[in-house]
Design a protein around this motif. Structure first.
Motif, PDB file in Angstrom:
ATOM      1  N   VAL A  14       0.835  -1.203   0.000  1.00 41.21           N
ATOM      2  CA  VAL A  14       0.000   0.000   0.000  1.00 41.21           C
ATOM      3  C   VAL A  14       0.867   1.249   0.000  1.00 41.21           C
ATOM      4  CG1 VAL A  14      -1.689   1.329   1.327  1.00 41.21           C
ATOM      5  CG2 VAL A  14      -1.968  -1.135   1.096  1.00 41.21           C
ATOM      6  N   ASP A  15       1.914   1.255   0.829  1.00 41.77           N
ATOM      7  CA  ASP A  15       2.814   2.414   0.874  1.00 41.77           C
ATOM      8  C   ASP A  15       3.446   2.660  -0.489  1.00 41.77           C
ATOM      9  OD1 ASP A  15       2.262   2.848   3.532  1.00 41.77           O
ATOM     10  OD2 ASP A  15       4.005   1.719   4.266  1.00 41.77           O
ATOM     11  N   LYS A  16       3.787   1.597  -1.189  1.00 43.29           N
ATOM     12  CA  LYS A  16       4.403   1.739  -2.511  1.00 43.29           C
ATOM     13  C   LYS A  16       3.416   2.365  -3.506  1.00 43.29           C
ATOM     14  CE  LYS A  16       7.336  -0.921  -5.628  1.00 43.29           C
ATOM     15  NZ  LYS A  16       8.637  -0.396  -5.279  1.00 43.29           N
ATOM     16  N   LYS A  17       2.136   1.956  -3.394  1.00 39.90           N
ATOM     17  CA  LYS A  17       1.120   2.514  -4.287  1.00 39.90           C
ATOM     18  C   LYS A  17       0.816   3.974  -3.949  1.00 39.90           C
ATOM     19  CE  LYS A  17      -1.306  -1.728  -5.601  1.00 39.90           C
ATOM     20  NZ  LYS A  17      -0.356  -2.710  -5.090  1.00 39.90           N
ATOM     21  N   LYS A  18       1.048   4.366  -2.707  1.00 36.88           N
ATOM     22  CA  LYS A  18       0.797   5.754  -2.303  1.00 36.88           C
ATOM     23  C   LYS A  18       1.936   6.688  -2.700  1.00 36.88           C
ATOM     24  CE  LYS A  18      -0.571   6.053   2.054  1.00 36.88           C
ATOM     25  NZ  LYS A  18      -0.738   5.688   3.484  1.00 36.88           N
ATOM     26  N   GLU A  19       3.099   6.130  -2.960  1.00 39.83           N
ATOM     27  CA  GLU A  19       4.289   6.955  -3.208  1.00 39.83           C
ATOM     28  C   GLU A  19       4.124   7.950  -4.351  1.00 39.83           C
ATOM     29  OE1 GLU A  19       7.875   4.770  -3.624  1.00 39.83           O
ATOM     30  OE2 GLU A  19       8.037   4.298  -1.481  1.00 39.83           O
ATOM     31  N   PRO A  20       3.538   7.565  -5.511  1.00 44.30           N
ATOM     32  CA  PRO A  20       3.401   8.558  -6.593  1.00 44.30           C
ATOM     33  C   PRO A  20       2.583   9.781  -6.175  1.00 44.30           C
ATOM     34  CG  PRO A  20       3.013   6.349  -7.435  1.00 44.30           C
ATOM     35  CD  PRO A  20       3.088   6.223  -5.944  1.00 44.30           C
ATOM     36  N   ILE A  21       1.553   9.583  -5.353  1.00 44.09           N
ATOM     37  CA  ILE A  21       0.747  10.722  -4.891  1.00 44.09           C
ATOM     38  C   ILE A  21       1.583  11.611  -3.969  1.00 44.09           C
ATOM     39  CG2 ILE A  21      -1.312  11.405  -3.619  1.00 44.09           C
ATOM     40  CD1 ILE A  21      -1.887  10.056  -6.276  1.00 44.09           C
ATOM     41  N   LEU A  22       2.308  10.981  -3.044  1.00 45.31           N
ATOM     42  CA  LEU A  22       3.141  11.759  -2.122  1.00 45.31           C
ATOM     43  C   LEU A  22       4.231  12.514  -2.886  1.00 45.31           C
ATOM     44  CD1 LEU A  22       3.478   9.143   0.779  1.00 45.31           C
ATOM     45  CD2 LEU A  22       1.875  11.058   0.602  1.00 45.31           C
ATOM     46  N   GLU A  23       4.782  11.868  -3.903  1.00 42.45           N
ATOM     47  CA  GLU A  23       5.788  12.522  -4.753  1.00 42.45           C
ATOM     48  C   GLU A  23       5.184  13.730  -5.468  1.00 42.45           C
ATOM     49  OE1 GLU A  23       8.909  12.151  -5.342  1.00 42.45           O
ATOM     50  OE2 GLU A  23       9.574  10.120  -4.866  1.00 42.45           O
ATOM     51  N   HIS A  24       3.936  13.582  -5.883  1.00 50.43           N
ATOM     52  CA  HIS A  24       3.256  14.651  -6.607  1.00 50.43           C
ATOM     53  C   HIS A  24       2.966  15.844  -5.692  1.00 50.43           C
ATOM     54  CE1 HIS A  24       0.729  16.483  -9.662  1.00 50.43           C
ATOM     55  NE2 HIS A  24      -0.263  16.573  -8.782  1.00 50.43           N
ATOM     56  N   VAL A  25       2.613  15.563  -4.444  1.00 49.03           N
ATOM     57  CA  VAL A  25       2.263  16.637  -3.495  1.00 49.03           C
ATOM     58  C   VAL A  25       3.513  17.307  -2.924  1.00 49.03           C
ATOM     59  CG1 VAL A  25       1.130  17.116  -1.284  1.00 49.03           C
ATOM     60  CG2 VAL A  25       0.070  15.529  -2.911  1.00 49.03           C
ATOM     61  N   MET A  26       4.591  16.565  -2.791  1.00 49.18           N
ATOM     62  CA  MET A  26       5.791  17.062  -2.113  1.00 49.18           C
ATOM     63  C   MET A  26       6.343  18.367  -2.705  1.00 49.18           C
ATOM     64  SD  MET A  26       9.254  14.883  -1.289  1.00 49.18           S
ATOM     65  CE  MET A  26       9.669  14.709  -3.037  1.00 49.18           C
ATOM     66  N   PRO A  27       6.467  18.539  -4.017  1.00 49.98           N
ATOM     67  CA  PRO A  27       7.010  19.803  -4.538  1.00 49.98           C
ATOM     68  C   PRO A  27       6.173  21.023  -4.149  1.00 49.98           C
ATOM     69  CG  PRO A  27       7.027  18.116  -6.242  1.00 49.98           C
ATOM     70  CD  PRO A  27       6.251  17.557  -5.099  1.00 49.98           C
ATOM     71  N   ALA A  28       4.861  20.829  -4.055  1.00 52.64           N
ATOM     72  CA  ALA A  28       4.008  21.965  -3.669  1.00 52.64           C
ATOM     73  C   ALA A  28       4.349  22.439  -2.263  1.00 52.64           C
ATOM     74  CB  ALA A  28       2.535  21.549  -3.752  1.00 52.64           C
ATOM     75  N   LEU A  29       4.634  21.497  -1.347  1.00 53.45           N
ATOM     76  CA  LEU A  29       5.001  21.884   0.019  1.00 53.45           C
ATOM     77  C   LEU A  29       6.379  22.542   0.046  1.00 53.45           C
ATOM     78  CD1 LEU A  29       3.789  18.785   2.068  1.00 53.45           C
ATOM     79  CD2 LEU A  29       2.716  21.020   1.889  1.00 53.45           C
ATOM     80  N   VAL A  30       7.270  22.006  -0.748  1.00 56.88           N
ATOM     81  CA  VAL A  30       8.613  22.599  -0.797  1.00 56.88           C
ATOM     82  C   VAL A  30       8.536  24.039  -1.300  1.00 56.88           C
ATOM     83  CG1 VAL A  30      10.871  22.465  -1.924  1.00 56.88           C
ATOM     84  CG2 VAL A  30       9.741  20.366  -1.105  1.00 56.88           C
ATOM     85  N   ASN A  31       7.761  24.279  -2.366  1.00 54.82           N
ATOM     86  CA  ASN A  31       7.643  25.628  -2.930  1.00 54.82           C
ATOM     87  C   ASN A  31       6.909  26.575  -1.991  1.00 54.82           C
ATOM     88  OD1 ASN A  31       8.946  24.799  -5.252  1.00 54.82           O
ATOM     89  ND2 ASN A  31       7.035  24.256  -6.305  1.00 54.82           N
ATOM     90  N   ARG A  32       5.879  26.047  -1.298  1.00 57.49           N
ATOM     91  CA  ARG A  32       5.065  26.931  -0.454  1.00 57.49           C
ATOM     92  C   ARG A  32       5.776  27.282   0.843  1.00 57.49           C
ATOM     93  NH1 ARG A  32      -1.311  26.223   0.759  1.00 57.49           N
ATOM     94  NH2 ARG A  32      -1.292  26.869  -1.421  1.00 57.49           N
ATOM     95  N   TYR A  33       6.407  26.311   1.496  1.00 58.17           N
ATOM     96  CA  TYR A  33       6.963  26.535   2.835  1.00 58.17           C
ATOM     97  C   TYR A  33       8.488  26.537   2.853  1.00 58.17           C
ATOM     98  CZ  TYR A  33       2.151  25.572   4.171  1.00 58.17           C
ATOM     99  OH  TYR A  33       0.791  25.612   4.279  1.00 58.17           O
ATOM    100  N   HIS A  34       9.108  26.308   1.698  1.00 57.08           N
ATOM    101  CA  HIS A  34      10.575  26.306   1.597  1.00 57.08           C
ATOM    102  C   HIS A  34      11.197  25.326   2.594  1.00 57.08           C
ATOM    103  CE1 HIS A  34      10.148  29.756  -1.022  1.00 57.08           C
ATOM    104  NE2 HIS A  34       9.415  30.355  -0.076  1.00 57.08           N
TER     105      HIS A  34
END
Length: 306
Positions: A76-96
């Motif tokens: 399940v964690d492996k199947k969730k990884e693409p979503i987490l990868e997709h969301v991660m850049p938005a957090l990096v850009n928003r909160y540095h």
């Protein structure tokens, strides 16, 4: 029935010495001023014993289901990884912040805890934009589906004794109705209380929130396709399947027995069918289409089977 009513006072009188004897023992042990009627609450003890038997039967399968959940977590964690990868850049850009996939998962978990415990719901949407929040919700639905829901039949088969108990109660009620038992001599309702996981398992046992031909697959114990991810529409949503104070009800309906294409005749004056309600709302079952009560008629094509 007339004979039974006439004999009831005699039976009650014969029970009195036993109730008196037990009353004295209860008074000594618990120092409570019991009456004979209080002792008659032995009926509740029998009900508790019945439910405990059901629970013990379910516990025999619980360890198997728990082991399955642990085995499936890495997948399940492996199947969730693409979503987490997709969301991660938005957090990096928003909160540095130099976020990792685990950080995204942890932040999402904290947002959900804050919403459930403190009723603060705006922080989850501040985590990212609305589309990405829906994607994170989709990862929860995926995990719930695989680990707690339809991922493996052992998860919901452990609740089969609960369903059998409910069906037996309805069978007894039908007999009581047909034979004109007086009110108070048979159960009209049974209200078991359980945690959310039990409710999810029971919901799956009824075959609710499935897609297309999934019901035929679970009958053959074939693996199901995973629920679609947002923004695609899907039936399985954790927030709908098991929100706070969620409940399922099986309601026994008595419908007039008539002949014709749209009616089912049982060779009796009436037919009995089961209506399923999820969170007080009628829902369709794959093997038992929803009762149509809009015009106070009862149109059913199949009875509940288990």
């Amino acid at each position: 029935m007339g004979y039974m009513k006439r004999k009831e006072p005699d039976v009650e009188k014969q029970k009195e010495p036993i109730l008196e004897h037990v009353k004295s023992a209860l008074l000594k042990r618990y120092r409570l001023n019991f009456t004979k009627q209080d002792v008659s609450l032995w009926f509740l003890c029998k009900q508790e014993a019945s439910l405990l038997k059901i629970t013990n039967h379910a516990c025999q399968r619980f360890n198997e289901a728990e082991d399955y959940g642990k085995r499936k977590e890495p997948d399940v964690d492996k199947k969730k990884e693409p979503i987490l990868e997709h969301v991660m850049p938005a957090l990096v850009n928003r909160y540095h912040l130099n976020c990792t996939k685990q950080d995204v998962s942890s932040l999402w978990f904290l947002c959900k805890q804050e919403a459930s415990l403190l009723n603060i719901t705006n922080h989850a949407h501040q985590l990212s934009n609305e589309v990405k929040v829906y994607l994170l919700e989709g990862t929860d639905d995926l995990e719930g589906f695989v680990v707690k829901g339809y991922g493996e039949s052992i998860s919901y088969k452990m609740r089969l004794p609960l369903l059998k108990d409910g069906v037996q109660l309805m069978k007894d009620a039908i007999i009581a109705k047909e034979e004109n038992y007086p009110d108070g001599t048979y159960e009209k309702a049974r209200l078991p209380f359980a945690n959310a996981e039990t409710l999810v398992h029971f919901t799956c046992l009824l075959g609710l929130f499935l897609e297309g031909s999934d019901f035929e697959k679970i009958q053959q114990e074939e693996p199901l396709d995973l629920p679609l991810m947002p923004p695609q529409k899907r039936n399985w949503k954790g927030g709908l399947v098991a929100p706070f104070a969620s409940n399922n009800m099986l309601v026994l309906q008595q419908c007039p027995g008539k002949t014709g294409d749209n009616w089912i005749s049982q060779g009796q004056n009436s037919s009995y069918f089961v209506q399923v309600l999820h969170n007080e709302a009628p829902v369709s079952m794959p093997e038992a289409p929803l009762l149509n009560l809009t015009n106070k008629s009862c149109h059913f094509s199949r009875k509940l089977r288990y």
